[in-house]
Scaffold this motif. Sequence first.
Motif, PDB file in Angstrom:
ATOM      1  N   PHE A  69       0.841  -1.199   0.000  1.00 14.96           N
ATOM      2  CA  PHE A  69       0.000   0.000   0.000  1.00 14.96           C
ATOM      3  C   PHE A  69       0.878   1.251   0.000  1.00 14.96           C
ATOM      4  N   VAL A  70       0.399   2.280  -0.663  1.00 16.44           N
ATOM      5  CA  VAL A  70       0.971   3.615  -0.491  1.00 16.44           C
ATOM      6  C   VAL A  70       0.165   4.295   0.612  1.00 16.44           C
ATOM      7  N   THR A  71       0.844   4.696   1.687  1.00 17.70           N
ATOM      8  CA  THR A  71       0.149   5.359   2.797  1.00 17.70           C
ATOM      9  C   THR A  71       0.459   6.849   2.777  1.00 17.70           C
ATOM     10  N   VAL A  72      -0.547   7.629   3.092  1.00 17.92           N
ATOM     11  CA  VAL A  72      -0.402   9.082   3.214  1.00 17.92           C
ATOM     12  C   VAL A  72      -0.876   9.458   4.608  1.00 17.92           C
ATOM     13  N   GLN A  73      -0.003  10.079   5.387  1.00 14.65           N
ATOM     14  CA  GLN A  73      -0.348  10.533   6.732  1.00 14.65           C
ATOM     15  C   GLN A  73      -0.408  12.059   6.751  1.00 14.65           C
ATOM     16  N   VAL A  74      -1.488  12.588   7.333  1.00 15.16           N
ATOM     17  CA  VAL A  74      -1.610  14.033   7.547  1.00 15.16           C
ATOM     18  C   VAL A  74      -1.679  14.238   9.061  1.00 15.16           C
ATOM     19  N   ASN A  75      -0.604  14.797   9.626  1.00 10.25           N
ATOM     20  CA  ASN A  75      -0.479  14.941  11.077  1.00 10.25           C
ATOM     21  C   ASN A  75      -0.529  16.407  11.474  1.00 10.25           C
ATOM     22  N   ASP A  76      -1.142  16.700  12.614  1.00 10.49           N
ATOM     23  CA  ASP A  76      -1.126  18.060  13.166  1.00 10.49           C
ATOM     24  C   ASP A  76      -0.924  17.984  14.673  1.00 10.49           C
ATOM     25  N   ASP A  77      -0.634  19.140  15.268  1.00 10.99           N
ATOM     26  CA  ASP A  77      -0.438  19.243  16.719  1.00 10.99           C
ATOM     27  C   ASP A  77      -1.575  20.044  17.342  1.00 10.99           C
ATOM     28  N   GLY A  78      -2.779  19.877  16.812  1.00  6.77           N
ATOM     29  CA  GLY A  78      -3.900  20.724  17.209  1.00  6.77           C
ATOM     30  C   GLY A  78      -4.634  20.251  18.447  1.00  6.77           C
ATOM     31  N   THR A  79      -5.885  20.651  18.524  1.00  8.74           N
ATOM     32  CA  THR A  79      -6.679  20.424  19.728  1.00  8.74           C
ATOM     33  C   THR A  79      -7.102  18.976  19.897  1.00  8.74           C
ATOM     34  N   GLY A  80      -7.076  18.188  18.808  1.00 11.43           N
ATOM     35  CA  GLY A  80      -7.469  16.792  18.914  1.00 11.43           C
ATOM     36  C   GLY A  80      -8.982  16.614  18.869  1.00 11.43           C
ATOM     37  N   ILE A  81      -9.396  15.364  18.782  1.00  8.13           N
ATOM     38  CA  ILE A  81     -10.819  15.028  18.678  1.00  8.13           C
ATOM     39  C   ILE A  81     -11.205  14.170  19.882  1.00  8.13           C
ATOM     40  N   PRO A  82     -12.225  14.559  20.651  1.00 10.58           N
ATOM     41  CA  PRO A  82     -12.652  13.738  21.797  1.00 10.58           C
ATOM     42  C   PRO A  82     -13.055  12.337  21.349  1.00 10.58           C
ATOM     43  N   ARG A  83     -12.857  11.366  22.235  1.00  9.59           N
ATOM     44  CA  ARG A  83     -13.116   9.967  21.888  1.00  9.59           C
ATOM     45  C   ARG A  83     -14.570   9.736  21.500  1.00  9.59           C
ATOM     46  N   ASP A  84     -15.504  10.424  22.162  1.00  3.23           N
ATOM     47  CA  ASP A  84     -16.917  10.181  21.867  1.00  3.23           C
ATOM     48  C   ASP A  84     -17.331  10.715  20.498  1.00  3.23           C
TER      49      ASP A  84
END
Length: 525
Positions: A311-326
Motif C-alpha cells: 500500500f501507499v500510505t499518506v499521513q496528515v499529522n497536526d499538533d492541534g486540539t485533537g478530537i474527543p473519543r466520543d
Amino acid sequence: MLVAEIDAGANRRVLYLLPPPDEIISPSELGWETFQDLPVPLIKLGPDGTVLAFNRMAAKLLGVSLRREAHLSQLMEGLGRSISDWLDDSLAGRLVQKSEFLRLTRTDREIFVQVSLNRISEPGEAALIAVLQDATELKSLEAQFVQSQKMQAIGQLAGGVAHDFNNLLTAISGHCDLLLLRHDQGDPDFSDLVQINQNANRAAALVGQLLAFSRKQTLRPETLDMRDTLADLTHLLNRLVGEKVTLTLSHDPVLAPIRADKRQLEQVLMNLVVNARDAMPAGGEIRIVTEVTTLDHPLERDRVSVPAGRFVTVQVNDDGTGIPRDKLQKIFEPFFTTKRTGEGTGLGLSTAYGIVKQTGGFIFVDSEVGRGTSFTLYFPVLEGQPTTVSRAVVSSPDKGPPPRADGVILLVEDEAPVRAFASRALRLRGYTVLEAESAEAALKTLEDKDLDIDVFVTDVVMPGMDGPSWVRQALKQRPDVRVVFVSGYAEDNFGEEQSKIPNSVFLPKPFSLTDLTNTVHNQLH
C-alpha cells in the motif's frame, strides 16, 4: 459454634457441632457461602436496593465499589428510569422485561452487564437476587451494527437525494445555457444568467460531495504518483494553511504508483489539511508523510480488515486540539461538525471517506485531545499495467460547441424538464430529435421499421424498464445505433451492464448544453 441437625432415618436425628467461621454470619446469610464458587455473578439485594451479600464472581466483575450496604444505583447506571422503580416492579411482579442492560460505574474500564432480578422470600421480608452477565462484547457488537446500519442508511439517503438534485440541476443549468445563447455580454440580463449558472455549478459540486459519501459519484481513475500529485498541490496547500501554520512534506524515496481520480484525491488532501489548520488556531506544523507499506498479514482495525499486500500510505499529522473519543466514530458522517455555524458544512470528512473507499483504499484516524490528530490513508499499489477505463468523451466547454450536424436522435428521459432542455439543445445543433418519456414508449416508437435512428440518448434509471434493458432489446433489430447513457448516479453503478453494450458511452448529470452536444457529435463521428 454452628449446629446442624439432619434427619438420619429410623426416627433418628443427627446433630453436627461445627467450628464457627472467621466472621459472624447470621443464619439468613449463611446460605451465601454455598454460592461463593459458582461461576455466575450473584448479588443479594434488600427491597430498597441495598447490597446484602454477593459472591466472588460479582466482586470480580464490579470491582472495589461492590460492598455491603452500597446501593445498586451506585454500582450501575443507564436504565432509563430510576433503579428504585425497577426494584419495586420486580418485588411486585410487574416486570414485563425480565432483564436489563446497564453500564457499570467503574472508572477504570467500560463494562456493560445484563441484569436479571428474581424475587425471593425470607423470614421477615422479601429480597431480590440479581443475576449478572458480562455483556460488554455484546453491546460493542450492537454499537458497531447500529453504526454500520446508520452509515448505510445515510449513504442511501444521500445518494437518492443527490440523484434527484442532479436532475433538477441539469434542467436549471441547461435552460440557463439556452438563455445564454440568446444574450451577449452587453445585454443587461447576461450577468444575472451567469450568476444563475455559477450557483447551479456550486450546487452541483455540493451534490457531488453527497454522492462521494455514498460512493456513487463518477470517478475518472488514472495512474498516479503521490509525490507528483502533492508537488502539483503544494502551492495551493501553502495558501490554504496561511502564515501561522507550516506545511512540511516527507516522501518515501521510491513511491509505487496507485490508481485514483486525481481531482478527487486532491479534494481529500485539501479537506484534511484545512481541518488540520483549523485545529491549530494559534499556529503549528502540518506534516504530510508518504511511504510504501507492506502488510504481511491483514490489518484488523476500527471494524475494518485491510488485506495483506503493498500500500501507499499518506499521513496528515497536526499538533492541534485533537478530537474527543466520543466524537471519533461520528466524524465521517455527513453534516456532523464541531465547528460553529457558518464555519463548515460537515461534508469535508464524509466526502474524503467516500472517495477513499470508492477508490479501493482505507482511511483511519488517531487523535488525542490536546496532543493532535493523525489521518492515515491506505491506497493499494498498482501492480502491472493499468487497465483502460471506459468513459465518455466529453469536451470541455472552452472548446466551444461542435459544428451543426445532421442525424436522428431518440431521446428517452422520464424527467420532463431535463427532456425539454436536452431536446432543444440537440435541435439547436441541427439534429432531428424524437422524444420518449419511458423505455416502453421508446420501443413503441421503434416499431416503425422505416425510421432511421443514429443515436439513442437515454437515462439509466427510469420507472419500469431501465435504460440498459431497453437498449439491449432495441439493438437486436438496430445493431448499428450508437448509445449515450446519462444518469445522476455513477457509471460504476451499471458499468458491467454498459460494458456489454457496443458503441456506448456514459455522460454524468448534471451536464451542460456543450457537454451533451459534444458527446453526441463524438458518437456520430
